[in-house]
Motif scaffolding. Structure first.
Motif, PDB file in Angstrom:
ATOM      1  N   LYS A  30     -30.636   9.450  -1.616  1.00  0.00           N
ATOM      2  CA  LYS A  30     -31.493   8.265  -1.481  1.00  0.00           C
ATOM      3  C   LYS A  30     -32.450   8.434  -0.296  1.00  0.00           C
ATOM      4  O   LYS A  30     -33.658   8.189  -0.416  1.00  0.00           O
ATOM      5  CB  LYS A  30     -30.619   7.027  -1.300  1.00  0.00           C
ATOM      6  N   ILE A  31     -31.929   8.879   0.837  1.00  0.00           N
ATOM      7  CA  ILE A  31     -32.762   9.077   2.027  1.00  0.00           C
ATOM      8  C   ILE A  31     -33.751  10.214   1.802  1.00  0.00           C
ATOM      9  O   ILE A  31     -34.943  10.080   2.085  1.00  0.00           O
ATOM     10  CB  ILE A  31     -31.870   9.326   3.262  1.00  0.00           C
ATOM     11  N   ALA A  32     -33.269  11.332   1.277  1.00  0.00           N
ATOM     12  CA  ALA A  32     -34.143  12.489   1.040  1.00  0.00           C
ATOM     13  C   ALA A  32     -35.262  12.131   0.073  1.00  0.00           C
ATOM     14  O   ALA A  32     -36.441  12.416   0.337  1.00  0.00           O
ATOM     15  CB  ALA A  32     -33.324  13.655   0.504  1.00  0.00           C
ATOM     16  N   SER A  33     -34.910  11.502  -1.029  1.00  0.00           N
ATOM     17  CA  SER A  33     -35.916  11.140  -2.036  1.00  0.00           C
ATOM     18  C   SER A  33     -36.941  10.164  -1.492  1.00  0.00           C
ATOM     19  O   SER A  33     -38.143  10.314  -1.728  1.00  0.00           O
ATOM     20  CB  SER A  33     -35.232  10.538  -3.266  1.00  0.00           C
ATOM     21  N   ALA A  34     -36.493   9.162  -0.743  1.00  0.00           N
ATOM     22  CA  ALA A  34     -37.420   8.170  -0.198  1.00  0.00           C
ATOM     23  C   ALA A  34     -38.418   8.822   0.750  1.00  0.00           C
ATOM     24  O   ALA A  34     -39.619   8.534   0.695  1.00  0.00           O
ATOM     25  CB  ALA A  34     -36.650   7.060   0.519  1.00  0.00           C
ATOM     26  N   CYS A  35     -37.948   9.721   1.605  1.00  0.00           N
ATOM     27  CA  CYS A  35     -38.851  10.376   2.563  1.00  0.00           C
ATOM     28  C   CYS A  35     -39.877  11.257   1.857  1.00  0.00           C
ATOM     29  O   CYS A  35     -41.056  11.256   2.223  1.00  0.00           O
ATOM     30  CB  CYS A  35     -38.041  11.181   3.574  1.00  0.00           C
ATOM     31  N   VAL A  36     -39.439  12.006   0.838  1.00  0.00           N
ATOM     32  CA  VAL A  36     -40.365  12.875   0.114  1.00  0.00           C
ATOM     33  C   VAL A  36     -41.313  12.044  -0.748  1.00  0.00           C
ATOM     34  O   VAL A  36     -42.528  12.269  -0.750  1.00  0.00           O
ATOM     35  CB  VAL A  36     -39.597  13.924  -0.726  1.00  0.00           C
ATOM     36  N   GLU A  37     -40.782  11.048  -1.462  1.00  0.00           N
ATOM     37  CA  GLU A  37     -41.627  10.220  -2.330  1.00  0.00           C
ATOM     38  C   GLU A  37     -42.683   9.450  -1.547  1.00  0.00           C
ATOM     39  O   GLU A  37     -43.791   9.231  -2.044  1.00  0.00           O
ATOM     40  CB  GLU A  37     -40.757   9.235  -3.120  1.00  0.00           C
ATOM     41  N   GLN A  38     -42.362   9.040  -0.316  1.00  0.00           N
ATOM     42  CA  GLN A  38     -43.329   8.301   0.497  1.00  0.00           C
ATOM     43  C   GLN A  38     -44.265   9.217   1.278  1.00  0.00           C
ATOM     44  O   GLN A  38     -45.077   8.758   2.074  1.00  0.00           O
ATOM     45  CB  GLN A  38     -42.603   7.339   1.438  1.00  0.00           C
ATOM     46  N   GLY A  39     -44.156  10.508   1.052  1.00  0.00           N
ATOM     47  CA  GLY A  39     -45.052  11.461   1.705  1.00  0.00           C
ATOM     48  C   GLY A  39     -44.760  11.668   3.174  1.00  0.00           C
ATOM     49  O   GLY A  39     -45.608  12.155   3.914  1.00  0.00           O
ATOM     50  N   LEU A  40     -43.548  11.325   3.612  1.00  0.00           N
ATOM     51  CA  LEU A  40     -43.186  11.481   5.016  1.00  0.00           C
ATOM     52  C   LEU A  40     -42.464  12.791   5.298  1.00  0.00           C
ATOM     53  O   LEU A  40     -42.291  13.158   6.457  1.00  0.00           O
ATOM     54  CB  LEU A  40     -42.319  10.305   5.474  1.00  0.00           C
ATOM     55  N   ALA A  41     -42.035  13.486   4.257  1.00  0.00           N
ATOM     56  CA  ALA A  41     -41.390  14.787   4.403  1.00  0.00           C
ATOM     57  C   ALA A  41     -41.849  15.678   3.257  1.00  0.00           C
ATOM     58  O   ALA A  41     -42.008  15.206   2.130  1.00  0.00           O
ATOM     59  CB  ALA A  41     -39.874  14.653   4.387  1.00  0.00           C
ATOM     60  N   ALA A  42     -42.057  16.939   3.564  1.00  0.00           N
ATOM     61  CA  ALA A  42     -42.469  17.888   2.533  1.00  0.00           C
ATOM     62  C   ALA A  42     -41.286  18.269   1.653  1.00  0.00           C
ATOM     63  O   ALA A  42     -41.443  18.510   0.461  1.00  0.00           O
ATOM     64  CB  ALA A  42     -43.074  19.131   3.169  1.00  0.00           C
ATOM     65  N   CYS A  43     -40.101  18.337   2.241  1.00  0.00           N
ATOM     66  CA  CYS A  43     -38.901  18.662   1.478  1.00  0.00           C
ATOM     67  C   CYS A  43     -37.671  18.245   2.263  1.00  0.00           C
ATOM     68  O   CYS A  43     -37.754  17.928   3.454  1.00  0.00           O
ATOM     69  CB  CYS A  43     -38.837  20.152   1.130  1.00  0.00           C
ATOM     70  N   ALA A  44     -36.543  18.259   1.577  1.00  0.00           N
ATOM     71  CA  ALA A  44     -35.278  17.907   2.210  1.00  0.00           C
ATOM     72  C   ALA A  44     -34.191  18.849   1.718  1.00  0.00           C
ATOM     73  O   ALA A  44     -34.221  19.295   0.571  1.00  0.00           O
ATOM     74  CB  ALA A  44     -34.913  16.468   1.876  1.00  0.00           C
ATOM     75  N   HIS A  45     -33.242  19.124   2.591  1.00  0.00           N
ATOM     76  CA  HIS A  45     -32.077  19.920   2.230  1.00  0.00           C
ATOM     77  C   HIS A  45     -30.849  19.052   2.460  1.00  0.00           C
ATOM     78  O   HIS A  45     -30.746  18.363   3.478  1.00  0.00           O
ATOM     79  CB  HIS A  45     -31.967  21.171   3.095  1.00  0.00           C
ATOM     80  N   ILE A  46     -29.903  19.114   1.548  1.00  0.00           N
ATOM     81  CA  ILE A  46     -28.656  18.358   1.643  1.00  0.00           C
ATOM     82  C   ILE A  46     -27.505  19.345   1.601  1.00  0.00           C
ATOM     83  O   ILE A  46     -27.423  20.168   0.687  1.00  0.00           O
ATOM     84  CB  ILE A  46     -28.545  17.347   0.484  1.00  0.00           C
ATOM     85  N   ASP A  47     -26.631  19.260   2.597  1.00  0.00           N
ATOM     86  CA  ASP A  47     -25.462  20.136   2.684  1.00  0.00           C
ATOM     87  C   ASP A  47     -24.205  19.295   2.855  1.00  0.00           C
ATOM     88  O   ASP A  47     -24.214  18.314   3.598  1.00  0.00           O
ATOM     89  CB  ASP A  47     -25.547  21.056   3.911  1.00  0.00           C
ATOM     90  N   GLU A  48     -23.123  19.698   2.214  1.00  0.00           N
ATOM     91  CA  GLU A  48     -21.824  19.068   2.453  1.00  0.00           C
ATOM     92  C   GLU A  48     -21.216  19.735   3.679  1.00  0.00           C
ATOM     93  O   GLU A  48     -21.188  20.971   3.770  1.00  0.00           O
ATOM     94  CB  GLU A  48     -20.921  19.245   1.244  1.00  0.00           C
ATOM     95  N   ILE A  49     -20.735  18.935   4.627  1.00  0.00           N
ATOM     96  CA  ILE A  49     -20.200  19.461   5.878  1.00  0.00           C
ATOM     97  C   ILE A  49     -18.927  18.723   6.261  1.00  0.00           C
ATOM     98  O   ILE A  49     -18.602  17.676   5.701  1.00  0.00           O
ATOM     99  CB  ILE A  49     -21.229  19.332   7.034  1.00  0.00           C
ATOM    100  N   GLU A  50     -18.227  19.252   7.222  1.00  0.00           N
ATOM    101  CA  GLU A  50     -17.106  18.553   7.852  1.00  0.00           C
ATOM    102  C   GLU A  50     -17.510  18.255   9.282  1.00  0.00           C
ATOM    103  O   GLU A  50     -17.983  19.146   9.992  1.00  0.00           O
ATOM    104  CB  GLU A  50     -15.847  19.407   7.833  1.00  0.00           C
ATOM    105  N   SER A  51     -17.317  17.021   9.711  1.00  0.00           N
ATOM    106  CA  SER A  51     -17.711  16.612  11.055  1.00  0.00           C
ATOM    107  C   SER A  51     -16.487  16.212  11.872  1.00  0.00           C
ATOM    108  O   SER A  51     -15.560  15.587  11.356  1.00  0.00           O
ATOM    109  CB  SER A  51     -18.670  15.421  10.999  1.00  0.00           C
ATOM    110  N   VAL A  52     -16.522  16.563  13.136  1.00  0.00           N
ATOM    111  CA  VAL A  52     -15.530  16.134  14.109  1.00  0.00           C
ATOM    112  C   VAL A  52     -16.314  15.409  15.196  1.00  0.00           C
ATOM    113  O   VAL A  52     -17.268  15.969  15.749  1.00  0.00           O
ATOM    114  CB  VAL A  52     -14.751  17.328  14.702  1.00  0.00           C
ATOM    115  N   PHE A  53     -15.941  14.162  15.495  1.00  0.00           N
ATOM    116  CA  PHE A  53     -16.729  13.360  16.425  1.00  0.00           C
ATOM    117  C   PHE A  53     -15.852  12.311  17.088  1.00  0.00           C
ATOM    118  O   PHE A  53     -14.768  11.972  16.608  1.00  0.00           O
ATOM    119  CB  PHE A  53     -17.907  12.698  15.709  1.00  0.00           C
ATOM    120  N   PHE A  54     -16.330  11.778  18.199  1.00  0.00           N
ATOM    121  CA  PHE A  54     -15.623  10.735  18.933  1.00  0.00           C
ATOM    122  C   PHE A  54     -16.195   9.387  18.543  1.00  0.00           C
ATOM    123  O   PHE A  54     -17.391   9.147  18.670  1.00  0.00           O
ATOM    124  CB  PHE A  54     -15.770  10.960  20.449  1.00  0.00           C
TER     125      PHE A  54
END
Length: 105
Positions: free
Chosen positions: A17-41
């Motif tokens: 949703k975020i990637a598509s909105a940014c590209v469709e609105q001409g605010l980003a040339a492209c987007a990459h989506i990766d599945e990751i594991e995060s460790v955070f506080f």
């Protein structure tokens, strides 16, 4: 200058949703989506979560608009939204980013 704007989200659907909105609105040339594991506080404890990272290639001048759009679509209380400079790249690739990320056409 070209930049990469990054964020992490809880689901593939939210990432798309975020990637598509940014590209469709001409605010980003492209987007990459990766599945990751995060460790955070968070909430006074170390957390571990599966997340999706979104990297958007955009023009530095578009950062404020990209940040606002991401924030408006993001489900987290405190979303990570940051940019990294693209300091080098082929001239044609950097031109393509600039031509496709400066707002609606």
């Amino acid at each position: 200058m070209a930049i990469m704007v990054g964020t992490t989200v809880a689901s593939r659907e939210e990432a798309r949703k975020i990637a598509s909105a940014c590209v469709e609105q001409g605010l980003a040339a492209c987007a990459h989506i990766d599945e990751i594991e995060s460790v955070f506080f968070w909430n006074d404890a170390v957390q571990n979560a599966a997340e999706y990272r979104v990297f958007l290639k955009t023009a530095g001048a578009s950062y404020d608009q990209v940040e606002k759009l991401i924030a408006s679509l993001h489900s987290y209380d405190e979303p990570a939204i940051f940019s990294l400079p693209i300091t080098q790249g082929s001239e044609s690739y950097l031109r393509w980013i600039a031509e496709n990320s400066s707002g609606p056409k």
